[in-house]
Structures are given as C-alpha cells and as structure tokens.
Design a protein around this motif. Structure first.
Motif, mmCIF file in Angstrom:
data_model
loop_
_atom_site.group_PDB
_atom_site.id
_atom_site.type_symbol
_atom_site.label_atom_id
_atom_site.label_comp_id
_atom_site.label_asym_id
_atom_site.label_seq_id
_atom_site.Cartn_x
_atom_site.Cartn_y
_atom_site.Cartn_z
ATOM 1 N N ASP A 104 0.831 -1.199 0.000
ATOM 2 C CA ASP A 104 0.000 0.000 0.000
ATOM 3 C C ASP A 104 0.870 1.256 0.000
ATOM 4 O OD1 ASP A 104 -2.984 -0.929 1.208
ATOM 5 O OD2 ASP A 104 -1.318 -2.234 1.693
ATOM 6 N N LEU A 105 0.340 2.322 -0.595
ATOM 7 C CA LEU A 105 0.893 3.675 -0.483
ATOM 8 C C LEU A 105 -0.215 4.556 0.080
ATOM 9 C CD1 LEU A 105 2.656 4.004 -3.947
ATOM 10 C CD2 LEU A 105 3.745 3.563 -1.745
ATOM 11 N N ILE A 106 0.143 5.673 0.687
ATOM 12 C CA ILE A 106 -0.880 6.593 1.187
ATOM 13 C C ILE A 106 -0.373 8.023 1.064
ATOM 14 C CG2 ILE A 106 -0.151 6.533 3.608
ATOM 15 C CD1 ILE A 106 -3.252 6.526 4.249
ATOM 16 N N LEU A 107 -1.304 8.924 0.748
ATOM 17 C CA LEU A 107 -1.042 10.347 0.612
ATOM 18 C C LEU A 107 -2.270 11.063 1.153
ATOM 19 C CD1 LEU A 107 0.852 12.495 -0.745
ATOM 20 C CD2 LEU A 107 -0.559 12.224 -2.776
ATOM 21 N N GLY A 108 -2.086 12.001 2.098
ATOM 22 C CA GLY A 108 -3.274 12.600 2.686
ATOM 23 C C GLY A 108 -3.060 13.922 3.382
ATOM 24 N N PRO A 142 -3.630 4.055 -2.909
ATOM 25 C CA PRO A 142 -3.570 2.992 -3.916
ATOM 26 C C PRO A 142 -2.911 1.747 -3.320
ATOM 27 C CG PRO A 142 -1.864 4.591 -4.331
ATOM 28 C CD PRO A 142 -2.661 5.107 -3.171
ATOM 29 N N PHE A 143 -3.344 0.568 -3.773
ATOM 30 C CA PHE A 143 -2.721 -0.654 -3.262
ATOM 31 C C PHE A 143 -2.688 -1.733 -4.334
ATOM 32 C CE2 PHE A 143 -7.181 -0.971 -2.152
ATOM 33 C CZ PHE A 143 -7.518 -2.286 -2.391
ATOM 34 N N TYR A 184 -5.492 -1.311 -7.258
ATOM 35 C CA TYR A 184 -6.744 -0.661 -6.916
ATOM 36 C C TYR A 184 -6.484 0.736 -6.353
ATOM 37 C CZ TYR A 184 -8.249 -5.500 -7.178
ATOM 38 O OH TYR A 184 -8.479 -6.777 -7.594
ATOM 39 N N ASN A 185 -7.434 1.622 -6.555
ATOM 40 C CA ASN A 185 -7.370 2.980 -6.020
ATOM 41 C C ASN A 185 -8.444 3.136 -4.966
ATOM 42 O OD1 ASN A 185 -5.368 4.292 -7.818
ATOM 43 N ND2 ASN A 185 -6.813 3.622 -9.380
ATOM 44 N N ASP A 186 -8.060 3.707 -3.830
ATOM 45 C CA ASP A 186 -9.006 3.927 -2.744
ATOM 46 C C ASP A 186 -8.803 5.329 -2.197
ATOM 47 O OD1 ASP A 186 -10.955 3.472 -0.860
ATOM 48 O OD2 ASP A 186 -9.688 2.291 0.452
ATOM 49 N N ALA A 187 -9.872 6.041 -2.009
ATOM 50 C CA ALA A 187 -9.839 7.360 -1.374
ATOM 51 C C ALA A 187 -10.832 7.326 -0.223
ATOM 52 C CB ALA A 187 -10.196 8.445 -2.368
ATOM 53 N N ALA A 188 -10.537 8.054 0.851
ATOM 54 C CA ALA A 188 -11.405 7.955 2.031
ATOM 55 C C ALA A 188 -11.376 9.232 2.858
ATOM 56 C CB ALA A 188 -10.976 6.782 2.895
ATOM 57 N N VAL A 189 -12.372 9.340 3.723
ATOM 58 C CA VAL A 189 -12.456 10.395 4.728
ATOM 59 C C VAL A 189 -12.424 9.705 6.086
ATOM 60 C CG1 VAL A 189 -13.899 12.214 5.680
ATOM 61 C CG2 VAL A 189 -13.820 11.875 3.220
ATOM 62 N N SER A 190 -11.631 10.261 7.011
ATOM 63 C CA SER A 190 -11.489 9.676 8.349
ATOM 64 C C SER A 190 -11.867 10.681 9.416
ATOM 65 C CB SER A 190 -10.045 9.238 8.590
ATOM 66 O OG SER A 190 -9.640 8.277 7.668
ATOM 67 N N LEU A 191 -12.419 10.179 10.500
ATOM 68 C CA LEU A 191 -12.692 10.980 11.689
ATOM 69 C C LEU A 191 -12.167 10.185 12.872
ATOM 70 C CD1 LEU A 191 -14.009 13.447 13.070
ATOM 71 C CD2 LEU A 191 -16.083 12.079 13.253
ATOM 72 N N ARG A 192 -11.189 10.781 13.606
ATOM 73 C CA ARG A 192 -10.577 10.100 14.745
ATOM 74 C C ARG A 192 -10.752 10.908 16.021
ATOM 75 N NH1 ARG A 192 -6.434 10.418 11.324
ATOM 76 N NH2 ARG A 192 -6.225 8.690 9.903
ATOM 77 N N PHE A 193 -11.004 10.210 17.123
ATOM 78 C CA PHE A 193 -10.983 10.789 18.452
ATOM 79 C C PHE A 193 -9.536 10.749 18.928
ATOM 80 C CE2 PHE A 193 -11.008 10.158 23.068
ATOM 81 C CZ PHE A 193 -11.664 11.319 23.448
ATOM 82 N N THR A 194 -8.998 11.865 19.407
ATOM 83 C CA THR A 194 -7.588 11.918 19.770
ATOM 84 C C THR A 194 -7.412 11.992 21.282
ATOM 85 O OG1 THR A 194 -7.531 14.329 19.652
ATOM 86 C CG2 THR A 194 -7.025 13.121 17.644
#
Length: 192
Positions: A147-151, A169-170, A181-191
């Motif tokens: 996997d690679l990630i950019l955000g 992308p992975f 495959y290409n994957d894009a997402a939105v995340s919400l995290r409690f910190t």
C-alpha cells in the motif's frame, strides 16, 4: 463479519487504558500534530472500517497507522499497517500533509469475476451479438499486498477530533490473481 463487533468491543474496553497512558505522557510524542494517538472510522470508496494512528515518541512526526477494513463487494476483512511521515502546512495551525507506505493481509469469501466473452452469429442478416459470462464463487481467498498513502488531516482546535482525507492505492495478490486498486477515504478520529 461477526468478528468485527467483537474486535470493536475489545478496542473500546482497552480505550480507558490508552487514555490514561496518553495523559501521563502529555507533551511528548506527536510533535506538531497536536495529539499522540487517534482512533476512529474511515469511510472510503473501496473499503471502510476502523483506523488507529499513533505517533512515535521521537518528535520527528512519524506515525504508525493501522486499518481494519472490509470492502463493499467482498465478504471478508483486511488488516493494513502503514508508516507515515507528517509535515505541517505553513500558515494553517493543525493542518498536516502526510505520505507513507505499508502492507496488508486479509481474507475474503467469494469472488465476482469475468470469465469469458463470446461473439455469436445469428440469422441470415448477419446479426451478431456479444455474450459476457460473469461468475461468482464461494471459495475463501487469502490476499496480501503493498500500500501507499497520501493525505491531509486537520486537528480541530479545542476539540479532541482529527478530520482527514487520503488517497491509498494498493496492489493486491490473491489466489494467483493480481490487481492494482485505487481507494480514497475520509477519516474521523478521536484523539488523546
């Protein structure tokens, strides 16, 4: 799929222990990120699930992110581990750009695949038509890949939440088949 609620229950039971250790380490780790550990949900175009990100204590804005996800069209689960490097965006406090790489492993039941294309000739007028053969099987497949990630992520001021958007992308290998495959997402995290 019945294992996911069990895993979420274990994580929620362990959450008070994480918060106690994070509060005792206040001011260390995280660097300019504004937090040490975040746990939340990731909703994407290809897969969705649980996300956990922890900044290493070196102060170099290096984080480890774990994703426990499932795909919309597959019955199964995938565990992804990513190493990420974060950089603050100038003039915007709380906004960070990050990139990284990692690997994943998972298990899926069933596969919907394209099997054959045939052209048929019918009639005296030379009518031709195309038949595509799609098939589905119930086998269990073990998949793994890179996997690679950019955000980008933004730590909300005065609130214990981080909102992020990423492109991941992975490359996947399962049962002798490979795919990109290409994957894009939105995340919400409690910190904490």
């Amino acid at each position: 799929m019945k294992r996911i609620p069990f895993i979420l229950l274990i994580i929620l039971l362990a959450l008070p222990g994480f918060t106690a250790s994070a509060q005792s380490k206040k001011g260390s780790g995280g660097g300019s990120s504004g937090y040490n550990t975040g746990i939340g949900l990731r909703g994407g175009g290809y897969s969705s699930g649980l996300t956990v990100k922890h900044f290493m204590g070196s102060g170099k804005n290096v984080a480890i992110e774990g994703l426990l996800t499932t795909e919309y069209k597959a019955r199964g689960i995938r565990l992804t581990v990513l190493g990420e490097k974060h950089h603050g965006v100038a003039d915007v406090k709380g906004l960070q750009f990050y990139y990284g790489a990692g690997f994943h492993a998972g298990s899926y039941q069933g596969r919907y695949y394209f099997a054959d294309t045939r052209y048929y000739y019918k009639g005296r007028k030379g009518d031709r038509y195309l038949v595509r053969d799609y098939r589905f099987d119930e086998e269990t497949y073990v998949a793994f890949g890179a996997d690679l990630i950019l955000g980008l992520e933004y730590k909300l001021p005065d609130l214990p939440f981080v909102v992020g958007v990423d492109y991941k992308p992975f490359f996947d290998v399962f049962n002798g088949y490979t795919g990109f495959y290409n994957d894009a997402a939105v995340s919400l995290r409690f910190t904490f």
